[in-house]
Each structure stands twice: as C-alpha cells, then as structure tokens.
Design a protein around this motif. Structure first.
Motif, mmCIF file in Angstrom:
data_model
loop_
_atom_site.group_PDB
_atom_site.id
_atom_site.type_symbol
_atom_site.label_atom_id
_atom_site.label_comp_id
_atom_site.label_asym_id
_atom_site.label_seq_id
_atom_site.Cartn_x
_atom_site.Cartn_y
_atom_site.Cartn_z
ATOM 1 N N ILE A 55 0.846 -1.206 0.000
ATOM 2 C CA ILE A 55 0.000 0.000 0.000
ATOM 3 C C ILE A 55 0.878 1.252 0.000
ATOM 4 C CG2 ILE A 55 -1.640 1.344 1.377
ATOM 5 C CD1 ILE A 55 -2.922 -1.374 2.152
ATOM 6 N N GLY A 59 -0.152 2.733 -3.211
ATOM 7 C CA GLY A 59 -1.417 3.119 -2.605
ATOM 8 C C GLY A 59 -2.319 3.969 -3.470
ATOM 9 N N LEU A 88 -8.373 2.051 1.502
ATOM 10 C CA LEU A 88 -8.063 2.255 0.086
ATOM 11 C C LEU A 88 -9.118 3.173 -0.525
ATOM 12 C CD1 LEU A 88 -7.000 -1.378 -0.867
ATOM 13 C CD2 LEU A 88 -5.536 0.590 -0.364
ATOM 14 N N GLY A 93 -3.932 5.874 0.309
ATOM 15 C CA GLY A 93 -4.149 4.586 0.956
ATOM 16 C C GLY A 93 -3.388 4.485 2.266
#
Length: 156
Positions: A55, A59, A88, A93
């Motif tokens: 992430i 992200g 998300l 994110g």
C-alpha cells in the motif's frame, strides 16, 4: 396518508441541551485486542506487513481501483484478538492496526487460521464465506476487490 400525532412536542431551533446539562463521556474504549501477545506472534502478522508495504508503494493506484475501507477483525475462540484497517479510499491509501477511523465499507470477522488458508490460496474465499467460515458485514461485494490486493501481494 400519514398523520402527525402530537404526543411529542415539536423541536425548535435552540431547544438542544445546554452546555451545563451535557455529561462528559469517558475516553473511548480500547479495541478488543490481546495486549499480552506481541504482534510478531500472530501467524497473520507477516501478511499484514507485506500488504502494508504494498500500500505504501502503490497506494494511490489501489485507491483509484478499490475505493473502499476494509476492517478485518481477526478472531480466536470467537473473540477478536486483532483488528486491522485497510483504507483504500482516502489519500494514497493506508493500513493500520485498530478499528477503522472512518466508517468501514466492509467488515470481515474471520478466525486467524481461516484467514491464513485464504491468503495462502488453500481455500476459496467465496466457498469459505458461503460455508460460514467467516462473516462479512457491509458491502459484501467489495470483498472481491480486496481479494485481488491479497492475491497480488501475499505470496508466501
């Protein structure tokens, strides 16, 4: 048609409780997590570490694809031992330990051994859900988007 029954008085602007009438609420309760165990003692911890790194790297792209907040309540003997949130939906994110700071779109309640079987590809998520191996509340179909994130990253 509908009729108004005047059993309750109408509320007017300014009719709220005055500051002196409000009670101070106690501090928010701590999440139902085991403090006795270190995070590294959980089987699922390396998986979450790997997803977190993914992430951080990608992200912004994941937010565009997924656009959802997931909360994973990992259980043992029916009690939540660990909570992770995968955001998300906002910014670029984020993934963090604990309950979702904003309302989660989907909440998974899943025993840790079942979670590990799903992540390792030993169990089909749809079949496991239909068999009652774990619970999902909220927008169930968003789980398919999360499944793609796990498939891409959690390879052990």
């Amino acid at each position: 048609m509908w009729k108004r029954i005047d059993h309750q008085p109408k509320i007017k602007a300014g009719d709220g409780p005055q500051a002196a009438q409000l009670k101070e609420l106690g501090a928010a309760q701590e999440p139902a997590m085991s403090h006795a165990l270190e995070l590294s003692e959980f089987q699922s911890f390396p998986v979450f570490e790997d997803i977190s790194h993914h992430i951080k790297e990608e992200g912004a792209q994941l937010v565009k694809k997924v656009n959802a907040i997931f909360q994973l309540d990992i259980t043992k003997d029916g009690k939540t031992i660990l909570q992770w949130t995968i955001d998300l939906k906002n910014g670029s994110g984020d993934m963090y330990l604990g309950p979702a700071r904003l309302p989660a779109d989907t909440i998974f309640t899943i025993p840790e051994p079942i979670f590990m079987e799903l992540v390792l590809g030993k169990m089909n998520p749809q079949k496991a859900f239909l068999a009652g191996k774990f619970k999902v509340s909220g927008k169930v179909l968003l789980g398919q988007k999360l499944e793609r994130v796990f498939k891409d990253r959690a390879k052990f």
